[in-house]
Design an enzyme around this catalytic site. Structure first.
Site, PDB file in Angstrom:
ATOM      1  N   ASP A   5     -40.354  55.418  47.743  1.00  0.00           N
ATOM      2  CA  ASP A   5     -41.173  55.717  48.925  1.00  0.00           C
ATOM      3  C   ASP A   5     -42.282  54.671  49.011  1.00  0.00           C
ATOM      4  O   ASP A   5     -42.421  53.824  48.134  1.00  0.00           O
ATOM      5  CB  ASP A   5     -41.767  57.136  48.837  1.00  0.00           C
ATOM      6  CG  ASP A   5     -42.478  57.379  47.513  1.00  0.00           C
ATOM      7  OD1 ASP A   5     -43.043  56.413  46.943  1.00  0.00           O
ATOM      8  OD2 ASP A   5     -42.484  58.527  47.035  1.00  0.00           O
ATOM      9  N   ASP A  20     -46.434  54.216  49.616  1.00  0.00           N
ATOM     10  CA  ASP A  20     -47.737  54.875  49.689  1.00  0.00           C
ATOM     11  C   ASP A  20     -48.708  53.909  50.348  1.00  0.00           C
ATOM     12  O   ASP A  20     -48.654  52.693  50.103  1.00  0.00           O
ATOM     13  CB  ASP A  20     -48.247  55.215  48.279  1.00  0.00           C
ATOM     14  CG  ASP A  20     -47.236  56.048  47.517  1.00  0.00           C
ATOM     15  OD1 ASP A  20     -46.979  57.192  47.933  1.00  0.00           O
ATOM     16  OD2 ASP A  20     -46.680  55.555  46.518  1.00  0.00           O
ATOM     17  N   ASP A  36     -53.506  53.712  37.711  1.00  0.00           N
ATOM     18  CA  ASP A  36     -53.081  53.831  36.317  1.00  0.00           C
ATOM     19  C   ASP A  36     -52.679  52.500  35.678  1.00  0.00           C
ATOM     20  O   ASP A  36     -53.340  52.008  34.774  1.00  0.00           O
ATOM     21  CB  ASP A  36     -51.991  54.905  36.154  1.00  0.00           C
ATOM     22  CG  ASP A  36     -50.843  54.803  37.149  1.00  0.00           C
ATOM     23  OD1 ASP A  36     -50.812  53.829  37.927  1.00  0.00           O
ATOM     24  OD2 ASP A  36     -49.960  55.686  37.134  1.00  0.00           O
TER      25      ASP A  36
HETATM   26  P1  ATP Z   1     -42.773  56.166  42.172  1.00  0.00           P
HETATM   27  O1  ATP Z   1     -41.767  55.105  42.182  1.00  0.00           O
HETATM   28  O2  ATP Z   1     -42.477  57.252  41.236  1.00  0.00           O
HETATM   29  O3  ATP Z   1     -43.193  56.653  43.545  1.00  0.00           O
HETATM   30  P2  ATP Z   1     -45.483  55.248  42.116  1.00  0.00           P
HETATM   31  O4  ATP Z   1     -46.160  54.219  41.275  1.00  0.00           O
HETATM   32  O5  ATP Z   1     -45.449  54.978  43.583  1.00  0.00           O
HETATM   33  O6  ATP Z   1     -44.046  55.468  41.527  1.00  0.00           O
HETATM   34  P3  ATP Z   1     -46.789  57.685  42.812  1.00  0.00           P
HETATM   35  O7  ATP Z   1     -46.864  58.929  42.031  1.00  0.00           O
HETATM   36  O8  ATP Z   1     -46.064  57.663  44.106  1.00  0.00           O
HETATM   37  O9  ATP Z   1     -46.183  56.608  41.828  1.00  0.00           O
HETATM   38  O10 ATP Z   1     -48.271  57.199  43.021  1.00  0.00           O
HETATM   39  C1  ATP Z   1     -48.621  56.110  43.869  1.00  0.00           C
HETATM   40  C2  ATP Z   1     -49.716  55.289  43.210  1.00  0.00           C
HETATM   41  O11 ATP Z   1     -50.878  56.113  43.006  1.00  0.00           O
HETATM   42  C3  ATP Z   1     -49.370  54.763  41.846  1.00  0.00           C
HETATM   43  O12 ATP Z   1     -48.655  53.571  41.899  1.00  0.00           O
HETATM   44  C4  ATP Z   1     -50.728  54.579  41.215  1.00  0.00           C
HETATM   45  O13 ATP Z   1     -51.350  53.414  41.684  1.00  0.00           O
HETATM   46  C5  ATP Z   1     -51.494  55.777  41.764  1.00  0.00           C
HETATM   47  N1  ATP Z   1     -51.406  56.918  40.877  1.00  0.00           N
HETATM   48  C6  ATP Z   1     -50.516  57.941  40.939  1.00  0.00           C
HETATM   49  N2  ATP Z   1     -50.719  58.824  39.966  1.00  0.00           N
HETATM   50  C7  ATP Z   1     -51.763  58.375  39.258  1.00  0.00           C
HETATM   51  C8  ATP Z   1     -52.470  58.855  38.132  1.00  0.00           C
HETATM   52  N3  ATP Z   1     -52.116  59.992  37.538  1.00  0.00           N
HETATM   53  N4  ATP Z   1     -53.522  58.122  37.677  1.00  0.00           N
HETATM   54  C9  ATP Z   1     -53.878  56.987  38.290  1.00  0.00           C
HETATM   55  N5  ATP Z   1     -53.250  56.483  39.342  1.00  0.00           N
HETATM   56  C10 ATP Z   1     -52.215  57.154  39.837  1.00  0.00           C
HETATM   57 MG    MG Z   2     -44.723  56.293  45.114  1.00  0.00          MG
END
Ligand code: ATP
Ligand code: MG
Length: 486
Positions: free
Chosen positions: A52, A54, A128
């Site tokens: 997805d 963000d 993170d």
């Molecule tokens: P995915 O492929 O699973 O979507 P993602 O990195 O996009 O991986 P998300 O959970 O969609 O993960 O979160 C989007 C962004 O928000 C992350 O890339 C990170 O920058 C931030 N983020 C999400 N969860 C956390 C957390 N627990 N602590 C710090 N930053 C976070």
């Molecule tokens: Mg994501």
């Protein structure tokens, strides 16, 4: 901070779905800054297909709502976000966050509220991993990289921003995210994380709500590299925090199910994440069944109660939603039905809503060397490929065999004085043991007593009369009504 040319990172607007560009454009047009951030940018740079996209902006959630009106919903309390619906897709639009104020962290340092709006620089340090903290402005064709994240991508290294212990204390779920990204991207975990990532530290996960842990477990199950992450969960002590009652041992059955899940995802097939929970909890379920059976509980009731118990225990760590619980119990119940179907029910069973999942589960068990399935996995597999005529023939052949093994069971019972349960037809999933409770034993002897007395009185119904034998064939399992058990 370095500004990278998007094209140099292998990024172009052509890779982006129109819905995310629409969101970025609408925010920009309203005078706000807007970027794509997180996994979308990371995965595109790595040449992967993002799950997805963000977005992040300097507009507050309320302002985002003003821009998108009814297409926007503000969600979350601890972490307030705007959900923007663009066509059939949903984009999470976060607002730049500043460091949390002291007053909103728990005694162990966990952030309880995180709605302090800030600048992009402040937002960056709140993320993170370095590789998740790249800000992509597709219309300007730039990527803002505050920490040489691009090098970590090149070196395939997962690096937390800031002090790892502190970052795990702030949000222990980051421990799960570490393993998830390391497995998904096949990255190595930076040494400074490995150094502090001890099983003791995973205790912090006890503070996380079982709802959130369930969501995270689903992400682990569905990321496409479940088989790779399972041993990591054990090694890092996370397994115990997620599945307290499941022994940390990856059986062939669990491994096969994990590989199967990953393959399905790779092929673009749908998966039901609850299926893997059904696999993980199968052994505890069987053990619990045994427990009830040993107390003399009838098999159907034992299974129903065991299912409830096992799911209730698991809910201490991860709360499986009700619909998923129902699915899991139905898959388990299907095992009994598929193992010992009544011939006249075979056809309708094969069109049952839970047939596919139940059959997949049965076949996985069988292929993992579980011989209690008695070859019925392969039987059902073949059955599904047959024409209508072949199906009819297969059913009558099955019926004959069933009758034969019944007869054999009863004859052997008399001749070899073997217990009926050991040799009756196709064994049910859960064997009915000799009743252990006094009341059950009493009622059984009662039902046998009149026959024995007739026989001893020299009546026509002798010791080896067929009626006598038929009576001793256990039948109650065929009475089990399939469906969510209460
Ligand atoms: P995915 O492929 O699973 O979507 P993602 O990195 O996009 O991986 P998300 O959970 O969609 O993960 O979160 C989007 C962004 O928000 C992350 O890339 C990170 O920058 C931030 N983020 C999400 N969860 C956390 C957390 N627990 N602590 C710090 N930053 C976070
Ligand atoms: Mg994501």
């Amino acid at each position: 901070m370095q500004t990278l040319r998007a094209s140099k990172c292998g990024l172009s607007t052509a890779q982006l779905p129109s819905y995310i560009l629409d969101v970025i454009d609408a925010l920009t047009k309203a005078g706000y800054e807007a970027y794509i951030v997180g996994g979308g940018v990371r995965d595109l740079i790595l040449g992967l297909n993002p799950k997805d996209f963000d977005a992040v902006t300097n507009a507050t959630p309320a302002q985002v709502k003003e821009v998108f009106g009814r297409r926007c919903r503000i969600i979350g309390r601890r972490f307030e976000l705007a959900h923007v619906y663009a066509g059939r897709e949903l984009v999470e639009v976060a607002t730049f966050r500043a460091p949390p104020k002291k007053a909103v962290t728990s005694a162990s340092g966990m952030i309880l509220r995180d709605n302090n709006w800030g600048t992009i620089e402040q937002d960056f340090v709140r993320r993170d991993f370095s590789i998740n903290a790249m800000y992509y402005q597709p219309r300007k064709g730039i990527v803002l990289d505050f920490c040489h994240a691009i090098d970590d991508i090149k070196n395939k290294t997962l690096r937390l921003l800031g002090d790892p212990t502190l970052r795990f204390e702030e949000d222990p779920v980051r421990m799960l995210r570490t393993l998830r990204f390391a497995a998904k991207l096949n990255f190595s975990i930076a040494p400074e994380i490995l150094e502090i990532f001890t099983p003791e530290l995973t205790q912090l996960l006890r503070d996380i709500s079982p709802h959130r842990l369930y969501d995270e477990s689903q992400k682990l199950f569905t990321m496409g590299h479940l088989n790779r992450v399972l041993p990591m969960l054990i090694d890092f002590g996370i397994w115990h925090q997620l599945f307290a009652d499941i022994s940390p041992d990856i059986s062939t059955f669990i491994e096969r199910a994990a590989i199967n899940t990953d393959q399905r995802i790779q092929m673009g097939k749908t998966i039901n994440p609850a299926f893997f929970y059904a696999v993980l909890l199968w052994k505890p379920f069987l053990e619990r069944c045994e427990f009830y059976l040993s107390k003399g509980v009838v098999p159907a009731e034992a299974r129903a109660q065991a299912g409830l118990d096992v799911l209730k225990r698991q809910a201490i760590r991860t709360i499986i939603p009700r619909f998923a619980e129902t699915f899991i119990r139905e898959v388990w119940e299907m095992q009994t039905r598929l193992l010992n179907p009544k011939p006249q029910q075979i056809q309708s069973l094969s069109t049952h809503a839970r047939f596919r999942a139940g059959f997949d589960f049965l076949l996985l068990r069988e292929k993992s060397g579980d011989d209690t399935t008695q070859g019925m996995g392969v039987w059902w597999d073949a059955y599904q490929q047959m024409s209508t005529d072949e199906k009819e023939r297969a059913i009558s052949q099955y019926n004959r065999q069933r009758a034969k093994s019944r007869r054999k069971a009863t004859t052997d019972d008399v001749v070899e004085t073997k217990p009926v349960a050991a040799i009756t037809e196709i064994e049910p999933l859960v064997n009915e043991p000799e009743p252990r409770s006094r009341r059950e034993r009493k009622s059984r002897t009662k039902s046998e007593r009149p026959v024995q007395s007739t026989s001893s009185n020299g009546s026509e119904i002798g010791y080896d009369h067929p009626i006598l034998k038929r009576k001793r064939v256990k039948r109650d399992l065929s009475q089990v009504i399939f469906g969510p058990t209460q």
